[in-house]
Structures are given as structure tokens and as C-alpha cells.
Design an enzyme around this catalytic site. Structure first.
Site, short mmCIF file in Angstrom:
data_model
loop_
_atom_site.label_atom_id
_atom_site.label_comp_id
_atom_site.label_asym_id
_atom_site.label_seq_id
_atom_site.Cartn_x
_atom_site.Cartn_y
_atom_site.Cartn_z
N ASP A 148 62.55 88.49 24.26
CA ASP A 148 62.89 88.88 22.89
C ASP A 148 61.93 88.14 21.97
OD1 ASP A 148 63.87 89.18 20.36
OD2 ASP A 148 65.98 88.94 20.92
N TYR B 165 69.55 84.04 20.46
CA TYR B 165 70.11 85.09 19.60
C TYR B 165 69.33 86.38 19.82
CZ TYR B 165 71.62 87.60 15.41
OH TYR B 165 72.14 88.54 14.54
N LYS C 39 60.76 92.08 13.11
CA LYS C 39 60.38 91.21 11.98
C LYS C 39 58.95 91.42 11.48
CE LYS C 39 63.88 87.64 12.78
NZ LYS C 39 64.83 87.49 11.71
N1 PMP Z 1 66.29 88.84 18.29
C1 PMP Z 1 65.86 87.73 17.68
C2 PMP Z 1 65.14 86.69 18.49
C3 PMP Z 1 66.10 87.55 16.32
O1 PMP Z 1 65.71 86.42 15.72
C4 PMP Z 1 66.78 88.55 15.60
C5 PMP Z 1 67.06 88.43 14.11
N2 PMP Z 1 67.08 87.19 13.58
C6 PMP Z 1 67.20 89.70 16.28
C7 PMP Z 1 66.93 89.82 17.63
C8 PMP Z 1 67.93 90.79 15.57
O2 PMP Z 1 67.08 91.41 14.68
P1 PMP Z 1 67.70 92.23 13.43
O3 PMP Z 1 68.32 91.22 12.52
O4 PMP Z 1 66.48 92.89 12.84
O5 PMP Z 1 68.67 93.19 13.99
#
Ligand code: PMP
Length: 429
Positions: free
Chosen positions: A233, A143, A261
Site C-alpha cells: 500500500d 492503515y 494521494k
Molecule cells: N492507504 C494508506 C497507506 C493511506 O495512508 C490512506 C489514507 N490516509 C489510505 C490507504 C486510504 O486512502 P483514502 O483516504 O484516499 O481513501
């Protein structure tokens, strides 16, 4: 009086003006109702009914230092008195980018955004500008936020299509979906001209899956041989699995890294970092990096406080985050052994993923045959016992969880396991 009456009433009110009654789909699935939080201190939160919970959701990851962390709140208070937003730089951005460059192995320079989604978009633009190519490889069950181009083949989705209605059906034309942990699959996908390979180096969203030994090294070698950039990521793993993220824990440095985060301890701030060479496309203005709130004073102040705190205590914090999640894993094993509950639990430092499944859940396909409804029941019964865990399976540990919190949580898991073995179909009370 029911235990969640005020949350039910709040949700009913919210639904009239706020579509779905919550502000992200992730919050909507909680049974028996998406609770309305009132406040939090350390590892505990309270809802508007006065129920107290040990918090393992941590705002879906950001609250690594727990709720109302003194160092973060002090930094925010100071900045509140000094101003909330300027059409100018602010005195926290440079210290924060210096701290990131100090602790994240791949970082020589940084750009800030607000959310993980935006930072992924920035990273993809940088990679496209740096390589002069368009195509991106993403992996099934990873994700990267809700961008149309990469919100395909998302965790828990069978098939490689769009993750939600309303996506631009053409936006992922330049995205190749590939199986993770397969060198052969990546080699084949790299036969086309590719700008970047993006992955969660530990696939926490998929189910907390670890890379096979040697896979990341081979993926980096193949990616470079094809003239593409490797993007990690680390929105979840950054500052959580080690101060320098998964790239420190697994000893493999990517070209670009996406952070979010935990960086802001709950304030919206994210970042892309990498070598000066790759970020030169931003420095030169060839990639126009935009965003009204990028590196905003409050969020950057929270970031500086967070990273300083973690850096000063890292020898103590990371072993404890690891030991704590192992206690949860052991409780799941006991629930399986003692009560015959078909549960599995994958974990890394400070994060884990629980499933209801008859077999070990080792990859995206295994997850598809697990039973999310049964896990949702489990989460609802844990909620009844004062344990706040996201219904989708993720667990996060903060620096503030105590031995007592964990002992109580282990007891609750065993209690729920016993209850579910006897009454598998009882709904949440
Ligand atoms: N990349 C990863 C690995 C994530 O876990 C998330 C959010 N859970 C995101 C990108 C997207 O981040 P945001 O919800 O702050 O847009």
C-alpha cells in the site's frame, strides 16, 4: 478579535448542517478549531481569518507539488474547457497508466479508482480472484483506508478490533492481524490459506516506522512460498519517498501496488498496478472493476501533469525532500536536548512523524504509550505561530518548501519547545 474567530464562526455554521462540521474525522481533532482554509500558493495556505501558514499537512499528503501548482492548474484548465466527465474513456488515462508503468517498478498494467480505500478494495479483489482464496493478512498499526475488512488494528488503537463504530462485525473474519517486522509472526500467520499480505512498506501511518533490514525480502519469500500475493500500500509512499515509491527506495518489488494521494495532486485518483498476469483477472472481466468516476478526465489530467513534473526533476526533488525533513528532525532533537521536551521524530524521504514520548517510538506498541494530547498541544501552539501541522503527528514536505520556510519552522519548533517547557498546560490561544 481572536485569531481564529472566522474559523470558529464557520465551524459553528457548518456543524448545524454538516455533521461534525468537517468532512473527515481527521480534520475534526484540530485545536482550537478545525480551521477553514481560504486559499493556498506553493508551500503556504491562508485561512478565512487571513492567517498565513506554512503547510505541512499538504491535504494529508496529496499536495506534493504544493498548492496551485502551475503545471497541474494549467492541465486542469485545459481539460475544464474540454469537458468534465464522459461515459467513455478519455485521452489522459492511457498516458497516465503508461507513466505509472514507466516509473513504478511493479507496474506492467494499471486500474484506476478514486480513493486509496477503493483501490485497496480493488487490490484485495484482484488477489482473491488470482489465488482463489479469501484470507488477508494485515499488520497492527498499518492503515489501508476505512473498508470494514481491513479497518481493524489501526494506528494508535490498542487491541485488534474495529477502528470505528458501525463496522460489520463479520467483515474482518477473513483478516488475520499480525505484528509487522516479525518474520516469525508472519510465518505463523501464513500457516492458513492466504490470498494476500498487505502492508505499508514504510509504516508511515503507524509512526513512520521503517522495515528492519532483510524483513521485506523475507516477507516476500514467505508470502510467495505460501502461494499468496504481496501487496504494497503505497498510497502515501508512492511518488513521495522516491519517484517509484518505497519499492524503489527499498529495492523490493511487490506483486501488487496501491497508489493514491500524490498521484492526483489533490484531485481524487488512485490506482492498483501489478504484473499483466495478476491484472489479467480484470482484463478478462472475471473481476468486474467498477466506479463511475474512475480515471475521470480532470483527475487523470492532474496525474499526467504531476508525474511528468516529478520525472523531469527527480534528481533534484528527492534529495531535497530528504534534506528538508532532516532539518525538522534535527529541530526535534534540539528541542529535546535544549529544553528537555520529551519529543521523538521518525522520518523517511519527504515525510515524518512526531511524538511526545519519554522513549524512542519504534513500533505500534511504543506509540500506544506516547502522549497524543501533549502533541496536540504542540500542534496548536505551532498553529498560533503560523505552522500548519496535523495534530496526529504526521509531517509532509512538498517540492515548494523553501530554505526560508524551513528556517522559520525550525525557529517555531524551538520557540514552542521553550514555551511548553515553561508552561506545559497552557491551552492554545
Ligand atoms: N492507504 C494508506 C497507506 C493511506 O495512508 C490512506 C489514507 N490516509 C489510505 C490507504 C486510504 O486512502 P483514502 O483516504 O484516499 O481513501
Amino acid at each position: 478579535m481572536g485569531r481564529y474567530d472566522h474559523s470558529f464562526a464557520y465551524h459553528d455554521r457548518a456543524r448545524r448542517s454538516l455533521s461534525r462540521g468537517v468532512s473527515s474525522a481527521m480534520k475534526a481533532t484540530q485545536a482550537p478549531v478545525p480551521i477553514c482554509a481560504s486559499h493556498g500558493v506553493g508551500s503556504h495556505i491562508w485561512d478565512v481569518d487571513g492567517n498565513e501558514y506554512i503547510d505541512f499537512a499538504l491535504s494529508f499528503g496529496p499536495m506534493l507539488l504544493g498548492q496551485s501548482s502551475k503545471v497541474v492548474v494549467d492541465a486542469l484548465r485545459q481539460q475544464l474547457d474540454a469537458g468534465i466527465g464522459f461515459g467513455a474513456g478519455n485521452r489522459h488515462e492511457a498516458p497516465l497508466s503508461e507513466l505509472i508503468c514507466d516509473v513504478v517498478p511493479s507496474a506492467e498494467q494499471v486500474v484506476f479508482s478514486n480513493t486509496g480505500t477503493e483501490a485497496v478494495q480493488a487490490a484485495l479483489r484482484i488477489a482473491r480472484a488470482a489465488t482463489g482464496r479469501d484470507r488477508v493478512i494485515k499488520f497492527r498499526g498499518h492503515y489501508h483506508g476505512w473498508l470494514d475488512s481491513v479497518h481493524v488494528a489501526i494506528p494508535g488503537l490498542s487491541g485488534d478490533g474495529a477502528g470505528t463504530g458501525g463496522q460489520d462485525s463479520m467483515a474482518a473474519e477473513q483478516t488475520t492481524v499480525c505484528d509487522w517486522n516479525s518474520v516469525e509472526a508472519l510465518r505463523a500467520a501464513l500457516a492458513e490459506d492466504v490470498a494476500a499480505v498487505i502492508m505499508e512498506p514504510i509504516n508511515i501511518n503507524g509512526g513512520c516506522f521503517l522495515p528492519e533490514p532483510g524483513y521485506l525480502e523475507e516477507a516476500k519469500r514467505l508470502t510467495h512460498a505460501a502461494g499468496a500475493l504481496l501487496i504494497f500500500d503505497e498510497v502515501i509512499t508512492g511518488f513521495r519517498v522516491a519517484l517509484g515509491g518505497a519499492q524503489e527506495l527499498l529495492d523490493l518489488v511487490p506483486d501488487l501496488t496501491v497508489l493514491g494521494k500524490a498521484l492526483g495532486s489533490g484531485l481524487p485518483i488512485s490506482a492498483v498496478c501489478g504484473t499483466r498476469e495478476f491484472l489479467s483477472v480484470v482484463a478478462s472481466g472475471s473481476v468486474n472493476h467498477m466506479g463511475n468516476f474512475n480515471g475521470s478526465p480532470l483527475a487523470a489530467a492532474a496525474g499526467v501533469a504531476t508525474l511528468n513534473y516529478l520525472r523531469d526533476r527527480k534528481e533534484e526533488i528527492y534529495p531535497r525532500l530528504d534534506a528538508s525533513i532532516r532539518q525538522i528532525a534535527t529541530a526535534f532533537e534540539r528541542a529535546r536536548a535544549d529544553h528537555g521536551l520529551p519529543v521523538a521524530f521518525n522520518h523517511t524521504v519527504g515525510a515524518g512523524f512526531g511524538f511526545f514520548s519519554d522513549q524512542p517510538v519504534l513500533n505500534h506498541d511504543d506509540r500506544l504509550v506516547s502522549d497524543p494530547a501533549a502533541y496536540g498541544q504542540f500542534a496548536a501552539r505551532m498553529l498560533d505561530r503560523g505552522m500548519f501541522i496535523p495534530a496526529r503527528g504526521l509531517w509532509y514536505i512538498s517540492t515548494e518548501h523553501t530554505e526560508e520556510d524551513l528556517a522559520r519552522t525550525v525557529d517555531a519548533i524551538m520557540d514552542v519547545a521553550k514555551d511548553m517547557a515553561v508552561n506545559p498546560d497552557r491551552g492554545a490561544q
